[in-house]
Design an enzyme around this catalytic site. Sequence first.
Site, mmCIF file in Angstrom:
data_model
loop_
_atom_site.group_PDB
_atom_site.id
_atom_site.type_symbol
_atom_site.label_atom_id
_atom_site.label_comp_id
_atom_site.label_asym_id
_atom_site.label_seq_id
_atom_site.Cartn_x
_atom_site.Cartn_y
_atom_site.Cartn_z
ATOM 1 N N GLY A 28 0.818 -1.120 0.032
ATOM 2 C CA GLY A 28 -0.058 0.011 -0.144
ATOM 3 C C GLY A 28 1.119 1.161 -0.182
ATOM 4 O O GLY A 28 2.048 1.196 0.651
ATOM 5 N N ASP A 29 0.477 2.218 -0.479
ATOM 6 C CA ASP A 29 1.617 3.559 -0.820
ATOM 7 C C ASP A 29 2.223 3.960 0.464
ATOM 8 O O ASP A 29 3.556 4.023 0.373
ATOM 9 C CB ASP A 29 0.790 4.573 -1.665
ATOM 10 C CG ASP A 29 -0.377 5.565 -0.509
ATOM 11 O OD1 ASP A 29 -1.011 4.561 0.281
ATOM 12 O OD2 ASP A 29 -0.683 6.287 -0.871
ATOM 13 N N TRP A 101 -10.251 -4.845 -4.190
ATOM 14 C CA TRP A 101 -11.464 -5.046 -3.173
ATOM 15 C C TRP A 101 -11.060 -4.430 -1.845
ATOM 16 O O TRP A 101 -10.693 -4.976 -1.124
ATOM 17 C CB TRP A 101 -11.497 -6.616 -2.983
ATOM 18 C CG TRP A 101 -12.044 -7.389 -4.208
ATOM 19 C CD1 TRP A 101 -13.079 -7.793 -4.648
ATOM 20 C CD2 TRP A 101 -11.091 -7.956 -5.166
ATOM 21 N NE1 TRP A 101 -13.274 -8.246 -5.786
ATOM 22 C CE2 TRP A 101 -11.812 -8.425 -6.125
ATOM 23 C CE3 TRP A 101 -9.909 -7.728 -5.491
ATOM 24 C CZ2 TRP A 101 -11.316 -9.061 -7.399
ATOM 25 C CZ3 TRP A 101 -9.256 -8.142 -6.500
ATOM 26 C CH2 TRP A 101 -10.137 -8.927 -7.802
ATOM 27 N N TYR A 167 -3.088 10.716 -6.071
ATOM 28 C CA TYR A 167 -4.277 10.823 -6.773
ATOM 29 C C TYR A 167 -5.051 9.492 -7.326
ATOM 30 O O TYR A 167 -4.597 9.032 -8.240
ATOM 31 C CB TYR A 167 -4.644 12.025 -7.733
ATOM 32 C CG TYR A 167 -6.137 12.186 -7.952
ATOM 33 C CD1 TYR A 167 -7.216 12.260 -7.260
ATOM 34 C CD2 TYR A 167 -6.333 12.309 -9.665
ATOM 35 C CE1 TYR A 167 -8.256 12.358 -7.859
ATOM 36 C CE2 TYR A 167 -7.579 12.504 -9.955
ATOM 37 C CZ TYR A 167 -8.712 12.528 -9.239
ATOM 38 O OH TYR A 167 -9.964 12.555 -9.835
ATOM 39 N N ALA A 257 7.314 2.649 -7.230
ATOM 40 C CA ALA A 257 8.474 3.371 -7.362
ATOM 41 C C ALA A 257 8.157 4.661 -6.711
ATOM 42 O O ALA A 257 9.464 5.242 -5.980
ATOM 43 C CB ALA A 257 8.564 3.703 -8.960
ATOM 44 N N ASP A 259 6.564 5.338 -4.040
ATOM 45 C CA ASP A 259 6.691 5.250 -2.609
ATOM 46 C C ASP A 259 8.070 5.000 -2.271
ATOM 47 O O ASP A 259 8.465 5.571 -1.278
ATOM 48 C CB ASP A 259 5.865 3.949 -2.154
ATOM 49 C CG ASP A 259 4.470 4.066 -2.795
ATOM 50 O OD1 ASP A 259 3.796 5.220 -3.157
ATOM 51 O OD2 ASP A 259 3.846 2.985 -3.338
#
Length: 312
Positions: A28-29, A101, A167, A257, A259
């Site tokens: 996750g970011d 999901w 975004y 990349a 992150d």
Amino acid sequence: MTHHIIIGECMVEMSGRGQHTYYQTFAGDTFNTAVYFKRSNPAQTISYWTAAGTDKISQQFMQKLNEENIDTSLAFTSEDKTLGLYMIDTDNKGERSFSYWRSDSAAKHLVSLFKQGQVVLDLTRIKSVFLSGISLAILSDEDKQSLLEMLLELKQRGCCIIFDPNYRPQLWTSAQQAQLWTDKAYALADIAFPGCDDHRVLYGHNSISDIQQHVTNCGVKEMVIKNGEHGIQIFSQAQHSIIPAHKVAQVVDTTAAGDAFNGGYLAARFAGKTEQYAAGYGAKVAAYVIGHKGAIVDKECMGEFLMANQLS
């Protein structure tokens, strides 16, 4: 001991490894940023503010945080929700396609769980807080406002607020809603990581100068504009620097990349390095990561790179 808080959602990642075969991990970011920040600068204490469930996969995620030496005191537990999940496939050029999901993941309630837990933060010890546009987008508007009010209090006490707009249109009800909350976050940020692609889609900005003017008008003092293979442009204290992208022999997977760059940049900045050095270091970390499958490179595999690129 001072420490850094990173806020957001980590999901179960299912990464395609051949026809009908997927490899399961976590990503996750903001989680990716936390991992690469901590790996690059182990002396820093990183707390990940998130939420998971009580099920086995959530327990595995908590174990992953511990394995990465990331503090879990702000990783809350929901009794009736769990982690979101996404599947990712990459083409032969390393470009990605995703299926998600995550509509009712535990992390969407990270603010209310924080309040329910009646957590008392030692505000004097928090050096920085990092969040992204995704961190905001998954929250209710009420929780968005509560979070930004907390960040304002921290900023007033000298905490460095760091923001990456990152975004994702599908997470917002409209572009106007995304612009409103993105600008509110920019207005609190001391350091920002605007991306050219994000700004083109969200604001219609088609040049570096458009981005620089908009983010400067929001009050950001240290701006690191990421523009993929075209490099990084830094605007800070009336100075403008251009840092070239790090060359990659073979792009395997571009996941994380940006992150990884953020994590490397922050690791260097909080080691006392200049913006220019930090951007170069972040570019190195990102280049290494996109040469491997998945968002999080195996820790042992990355060890040799980190030994050769220590922050002194």
